[in-house]
Design an enzyme around this catalytic site. Structure first.
Site, PDB file in Angstrom:
ATOM      1  N   CYS A  53      16.293 -44.077  10.768  1.00 24.14           N
ATOM      2  CA  CYS A  53      16.895 -44.329   9.461  1.00 24.14           C
ATOM      3  C   CYS A  53      18.098 -43.403   9.226  1.00 24.14           C
ATOM      4  CB  CYS A  53      15.820 -44.143   8.402  1.00 24.14           C
ATOM      5  SG  CYS A  53      16.434 -43.705   6.781  1.00 24.14           S
ATOM      6  N   CYS A  56      17.933 -40.989   6.346  1.00 28.40           N
ATOM      7  CA  CYS A  56      17.000 -39.869   6.608  1.00 28.40           C
ATOM      8  C   CYS A  56      17.712 -38.792   7.427  1.00 28.40           C
ATOM      9  CB  CYS A  56      15.779 -40.342   7.385  1.00 28.40           C
ATOM     10  SG  CYS A  56      14.857 -41.642   6.561  1.00 28.40           S
ATOM     11  N   ARG A 284       3.678  -4.133  12.026  1.00 26.02           N
ATOM     12  CA  ARG A 284       3.280  -4.023  10.611  1.00 26.02           C
ATOM     13  C   ARG A 284       2.046  -4.882  10.308  1.00 26.02           C
ATOM     14  NH1 ARG A 284       7.227  -3.792   6.235  1.00 26.02           N
ATOM     15  NH2 ARG A 284       6.310  -1.785   5.802  1.00 26.02           N
ATOM     16  N   TRP A 291      -3.095   0.623   4.669  1.00 24.96           N
ATOM     17  CA  TRP A 291      -2.584   1.856   4.056  1.00 24.96           C
ATOM     18  C   TRP A 291      -2.338   1.643   2.568  1.00 24.96           C
ATOM     19  CZ3 TRP A 291      -3.148   6.512   5.619  1.00 24.96           C
ATOM     20  CH2 TRP A 291      -2.925   6.920   6.934  1.00 24.96           C
ATOM     21  N   HIS A 295      -3.933   3.576  -0.627  1.00 24.81           N
ATOM     22  CA  HIS A 295      -3.133   4.299  -1.637  1.00 24.81           C
ATOM     23  C   HIS A 295      -3.386   3.720  -3.024  1.00 24.81           C
ATOM     24  CE1 HIS A 295      -0.965   6.811   1.152  1.00 24.81           C
ATOM     25  NE2 HIS A 295      -0.539   5.762   1.853  1.00 24.81           N
ATOM     26  N   TRP A 352      -1.667  10.718   0.865  1.00 27.31           N
ATOM     27  CA  TRP A 352      -0.214  10.664   1.069  1.00 27.31           C
ATOM     28  C   TRP A 352       0.197  11.577   2.217  1.00 27.31           C
ATOM     29  CZ3 TRP A 352       2.476  15.302  -0.276  1.00 27.31           C
ATOM     30  CH2 TRP A 352       3.864  15.244  -0.084  1.00 27.31           C
ATOM     31  N   LYS A 357       1.453  12.544   8.025  1.00 25.82           N
ATOM     32  CA  LYS A 357       1.179  13.152   9.342  1.00 25.82           C
ATOM     33  C   LYS A 357       1.184  12.060  10.409  1.00 25.82           C
ATOM     34  CE  LYS A 357      -1.253  17.223   7.817  1.00 25.82           C
ATOM     35  NZ  LYS A 357      -2.505  17.557   7.158  1.00 25.82           N
ATOM     36  N   VAL A 358       0.586  10.901  10.059  1.00 27.59           N
ATOM     37  CA  VAL A 358       0.583   9.780  11.014  1.00 27.59           C
ATOM     38  C   VAL A 358       2.021   9.317  11.250  1.00 27.59           C
ATOM     39  CG1 VAL A 358      -0.204   7.401  11.414  1.00 27.59           C
ATOM     40  CG2 VAL A 358      -1.740   9.044  10.322  1.00 27.59           C
ATOM     41  N   ASN A 359       2.789   9.204  10.155  1.00 23.61           N
ATOM     42  CA  ASN A 359       4.194   8.781  10.302  1.00 23.61           C
ATOM     43  C   ASN A 359       4.960   9.707  11.242  1.00 23.61           C
ATOM     44  OD1 ASN A 359       3.732   6.802   8.419  1.00 23.61           O
ATOM     45  ND2 ASN A 359       4.683   7.875   6.712  1.00 23.61           N
ATOM     46  N   LYS A 378       9.659   4.669  11.204  1.00 24.25           N
ATOM     47  CA  LYS A 378       8.741   5.603  10.542  1.00 24.25           C
ATOM     48  C   LYS A 378       9.558   6.735   9.936  1.00 24.25           C
ATOM     49  CE  LYS A 378       4.746   3.769  11.659  1.00 24.25           C
ATOM     50  NZ  LYS A 378       5.277   2.471  12.075  1.00 24.25           N
TER      51      LYS A 378
HETATM   52  C1  LIG Z   1      -5.900   5.040   8.732  1.00 28.58           C
HETATM   53  C2  LIG Z   1      -4.809   4.617   9.695  1.00 28.58           C
HETATM   54  C3  LIG Z   1      -4.548   5.367  10.810  1.00 28.58           C
HETATM   55  C4  LIG Z   1      -3.568   4.976  11.722  1.00 28.58           C
HETATM   56  N1  LIG Z   1      -3.357   5.701  12.860  1.00 28.58           N
HETATM   57  C5  LIG Z   1      -2.479   5.249  13.804  1.00 28.58           C
HETATM   58  C6  LIG Z   1      -2.328   5.930  15.072  1.00 28.58           C
HETATM   59  O1  LIG Z   1      -2.969   6.943  15.311  1.00 28.58           O
HETATM   60  N2  LIG Z   1      -1.477   5.391  15.983  1.00 28.58           N
HETATM   61  C7  LIG Z   1      -0.751   4.248  15.741  1.00 28.58           C
HETATM   62  O2  LIG Z   1       0.010   3.786  16.591  1.00 28.58           O
HETATM   63  N3  LIG Z   1      -0.868   3.600  14.548  1.00 28.58           N
HETATM   64  C8  LIG Z   1      -1.709   4.065  13.598  1.00 28.58           C
HETATM   65  N4  LIG Z   1      -1.846   3.395  12.408  1.00 28.58           N
HETATM   66  C9  LIG Z   1      -0.911   2.301  12.081  1.00 28.58           C
HETATM   67  C10 LIG Z   1       0.401   2.900  11.520  1.00 28.58           C
HETATM   68  O3  LIG Z   1       0.141   3.972  10.635  1.00 28.58           O
HETATM   69  C11 LIG Z   1       1.206   1.863  10.717  1.00 28.58           C
HETATM   70  O4  LIG Z   1       0.356   1.268   9.760  1.00 28.58           O
HETATM   71  C12 LIG Z   1       1.800   0.769  11.557  1.00 28.58           C
HETATM   72  O5  LIG Z   1       2.548   1.327  12.605  1.00 28.58           O
HETATM   73  C13 LIG Z   1       2.716  -0.125  10.688  1.00 28.58           C
HETATM   74  O6  LIG Z   1       3.741   0.694  10.140  1.00 28.58           O
HETATM   75  P1  LIG Z   1       4.610   0.323   8.893  1.00 28.58           P
HETATM   76  O7  LIG Z   1       6.040   0.481   9.252  1.00 28.58           O
HETATM   77  O8  LIG Z   1       4.209  -0.998   8.383  1.00 28.58           O
HETATM   78  O9  LIG Z   1       4.303   1.428   7.787  1.00 28.58           O
HETATM   79  P2  LIG Z   1       2.935   2.058   7.395  1.00 28.58           P
HETATM   80  O10 LIG Z   1       2.839   3.443   7.965  1.00 28.58           O
HETATM   81  O11 LIG Z   1       1.828   1.133   7.701  1.00 28.58           O
HETATM   82  O12 LIG Z   1       3.089   2.214   5.816  1.00 28.58           O
HETATM   83  C14 LIG Z   1       3.047   1.092   4.957  1.00 28.58           C
HETATM   84  C15 LIG Z   1       3.933   1.366   3.752  1.00 28.58           C
HETATM   85  O13 LIG Z   1       3.377   2.456   3.027  1.00 28.58           O
HETATM   86  C16 LIG Z   1       4.420   3.233   2.452  1.00 28.58           C
HETATM   87  N5  LIG Z   1       4.253   4.612   2.945  1.00 28.58           N
HETATM   88  C17 LIG Z   1       4.692   5.168   4.087  1.00 28.58           C
HETATM   89  N6  LIG Z   1       4.283   6.438   4.166  1.00 28.58           N
HETATM   90  C18 LIG Z   1       3.586   6.694   3.057  1.00 28.58           C
HETATM   91  C19 LIG Z   1       2.924   7.860   2.552  1.00 28.58           C
HETATM   92  N7  LIG Z   1       2.941   9.029   3.216  1.00 28.58           N
HETATM   93  N8  LIG Z   1       2.290   7.767   1.372  1.00 28.58           N
HETATM   94  C20 LIG Z   1       2.278   6.627   0.671  1.00 28.58           C
HETATM   95  N9  LIG Z   1       2.899   5.517   1.096  1.00 28.58           N
HETATM   96  C21 LIG Z   1       3.537   5.538   2.270  1.00 28.58           C
HETATM   97  C22 LIG Z   1       5.736   2.618   2.877  1.00 28.58           C
HETATM   98  O14 LIG Z   1       6.192   1.761   1.853  1.00 28.58           O
HETATM   99  C23 LIG Z   1       5.343   1.788   4.087  1.00 28.58           C
HETATM  100  O15 LIG Z   1       6.176   0.676   4.254  1.00 28.58           O
HETATM  101  C24 LIG Z   1      -2.820   3.778  11.491  1.00 28.58           C
HETATM  102  C25 LIG Z   1      -3.077   3.021  10.357  1.00 28.58           C
HETATM  103  C26 LIG Z   1      -4.068   3.422   9.461  1.00 28.58           C
HETATM  104  C27 LIG Z   1      -4.371   2.558   8.259  1.00 28.58           C
END
Ligand SMILES: Cc1cc2nc3c(=O)[nH]c(=O)nc-3n(C[C@H](O)[C@H](O)[C@H](O)COP(=O)(O)OP(=O)(O)OC[C@H]3O[C@@H](n4cnc5c(N)ncnc54)[C@H](O)[C@@H]3O)c2cc1C
Length: 510
Positions: A53, A56, A284, A291, A295, A352, A357-359, A378
């Site tokens: 068509c 379309c 992500r 996370w 929070h 936080w 620390k993870v970041n 990160k």
């Molecule tokens: C409990 C836990 C432990 C983890 N440990 C590991 C690990 O050992 N190794 C690994 O490879 N991955 C780990 N991860 C995954 C990693 O931390 C991220 O979640 C993943 O890499 C995705 O990152 P992201 O960019 O989406 O941001 P994420 O770190 O997931 O953060 C999500 C959002 O939270 C906000 N944010 C960032 N930092 C903070 C803060 N300090 N306080 C409040 N808000 C904040 C920001 O808006 C960010 O976009 C872990 C996840 C969790 C839940």
């Protein structure tokens, strides 16, 4: 997960994106029902066309321009409207097109996706929720028709938020308000993972799960997750007597098994993270959602609950976050806390700082391995652009300001925007919803309309009866009478034992 659900939609979306092809999903008689059944979208537009068509063919770019906004991995407004089409000139689709009384092309319909499953339409059908669309001849007209239906003001030039124009981790307050959807998705995904791993398998894991639910019921920012958690908590004794849960078969949804419950409600759209959407599919998503769920919980608790919330979160991650490195590292951070938390501020700032620390660690790993999401690097968070007052100097924090910022960011902006569906479900559902609401601690002042206030008052009465029933159930739980149990969650010394790896110690304590 039901096999057809997200995978079909994602696969279709991804394949299309990879090939730079269409965004509207082309359906046929075979996948028609399953795609509509499993889409996370709330609404659907369905075009019936014929490939021969010419009108379309000319309409297709218009339809695609709108589909770009809603479909596929690069959707600007994902998870809301599914845009699909069926080619009636293909032999296998003839019957399907007949069911919708298609006599010319193109023809467009609008409706809730579930209504298209096994659905049909006829010109004399008055009360159908499937609507024959008019006024869709150009992309502008089509989008304004959709806008009118859903009360939105989307534009054809809308860009995917967050990704392109600013550094996304510097996300503004507008963006965090979208995160509620992701928290719901992450909650449901966490529950799915627990089910698929049959992870509640002992009295310890069962206690940890219960305590996390006890945190979710009053404090989850989403109303439907509060309600779903309350339902599971109420039924837990029957579902998991003595920590032995009945899961049902993986593929079937059976009554009275954990699998028959949905922690955030049956109709939660699934499959698309928004705030936590990465620029690549594998980044992500769930862990980001987890996370922000934690929070958002931390900023909602009261001072007196802070130690309980801390142990509930630590135990939950330790038992149910199936990423070994992640939980081990988080567990170590939990163990390093020596003084019990007394104020909710303590846990907000601890979480936080633990996240930072993870970041910090991942920032190095991701830089050396190239595994991070290039658009979401990160960083130590919040960056100065997002919270200038949080910084005393480039390396020193003003903790009072950080606390204020987090309360606002994860508190006020993350209030449930989901209204109760239609009639609110069965009586029992209404009571459970009321109970969940009753237990929810509002973190920001809201103006409650008189009608709502009355409804809350009525719900409170219902809740009284429910609470009574609940208490009776709780009394039957042995560990609630066990002084060790109470002590364990009230003293930091016991917290240390909670995280002890020494099984015999834990056994003695039990
Ligand atoms: C409990 C836990 C432990 C983890 N440990 C590991 C690990 O050992 N190794 C690994 O490879 N991955 C780990 N991860 C995954 C990693 O931390 C991220 O979640 C993943 O890499 C995705 O990152 P992201 O960019 O989406 O941001 P994420 O770190 O997931 O953060 C999500 C959002 O939270 C906000 N944010 C960032 N930092 C903070 C803060 N300090 N306080 C409040 N808000 C904040 C920001 O808006 C960010 O976009 C872990 C996840 C969790 C839940």
């Amino acid at each position: 997960f039901s096999p057809g659900s997200r995978s079909i939609l994602r696969d279709i979306g991804n394949a299309i994106a990879d090939d730079q092809k269409d965004n509207a999903i082309e359906l046929n008689a075979t996948n028609f029902d399953s795609v509509f059944r499993d889409t996370p979208a709330k609404y659907a537009v369905l075009e019936f066309f014929a490939h021969w068509c010419p009108a379309c063919r000319n309409y297709k770019p218009h339809y695609e321009k709108v589909a770009r906004l809603f479909n596929g991995p690069d959707a600007v407004h994902p998870g809301l409207v599914l845009m699909a089409r069926v080619d009636c000139a293909v032999k296998m689709n003839v019957k399907l097109c007949d069911k919708f009384s298609i006599t010319h092309y193109p023809v467009l319909f609008w409706g809730p996706p579930r209504k298209f499953v096994g659905g049909s339409w006829g010109p004399k059908q008055d009360k159908s929720e499937i609507i024959l669309m008019d006024d869709w001849r150009t992309s502008d007209l089509l989008l304004s028709w959709i806008n009118k239906q859903i009360g939105s003001s989307y534009g054809l030039d809308d860009q995917k938020f967050g990704n392109d124009h600013l550094l996304p981790n510097m996300s503004d307050h507008e963006q965090i308000s979208q995160a509620l959807y992701d928290i719901e998705e992450a909650t449901e995904e966490a529950f799915d993972i627990i089910l698929s791993h049959k992870a509640i398998k002992s009295s310890e894991t069962s206690t940890s799960f219960i305590r996390f639910l006890q945190l979710l019921v009053p404090h989850h920012p989403s109303k439907r997750c509060r309600k779903g958690s309350a339902e599971i908590l109420l039924n837990f004794d029957e579902l998991c007597p003595l920590g032995e849960c009945s899961y049902g078969h993986d593929s079937a949804v059976e009554n009275n098994t954990l699998r028959s419950f949905h922690i955030c409600g049956k109709d939660l759209p699934r499959g698309y993270y928004m705030f936590c959407r990465g620029s690549k599919n594998e980044t992500r998503g769930f862990s980001c959602g987890l996370w922000i769920m934690m929070h958002s919980l931390s900023v909602r608790i009261e001072d007196g609950e802070s130690q309980f919330a801390f142990t509930a979160i630590c135990d939950f991650i330790n038992n149910f976050f199936m990423c070994d490195e992640c939980r081990q590292h988080f567990h170590d951070m939990c163990l390093s806390v020596k003084t019990p938390f007394k104020k909710s501020r303590d846990i907000v700032l601890w979480l936080w700082s633990a996240h930072n620390k993870v970041n910090e660690r991942l920032k190095k790993d991701e830089a050396s391995l190239g595994t991070g999401d290039p658009k979401f690097p990160k960083m130590i968070w919040p960056p100065k652009q997002l919270c200038p007052s949080c910084y005393l100097s480039s390396t020193d924090w003003d903790h009072d300001e950080v606390y204020k910022f987090l309360k606002k960011y994860y508190g006020e902006k993350l209030v449930s925007s989901h209204k109760k569906n239609g009639d609110g479900g069965s009586k029992e559902e209404v009571v459970v919803a009321a109970a969940a609401d009753e237990m929810a601690v509002p973190t920001n002042a809201l103006v409650v309309p008189v009608g709502a206030a009355l409804a809350i008052a009525l719900a409170s009465c219902a809740f009284g009866a429910l609470a009574c029933y609940w208490r009776t159930q709780q009394k039957n739980r042995k560990y609630y009478h066990n002084p060790h149990y109470l002590k364990r969650y009230n003293s930091n010394f016991m917290v240390m034992n909670t995280f002890s790896n020494n099984e015999s110690e834990r056994e003695k304590e039990r």
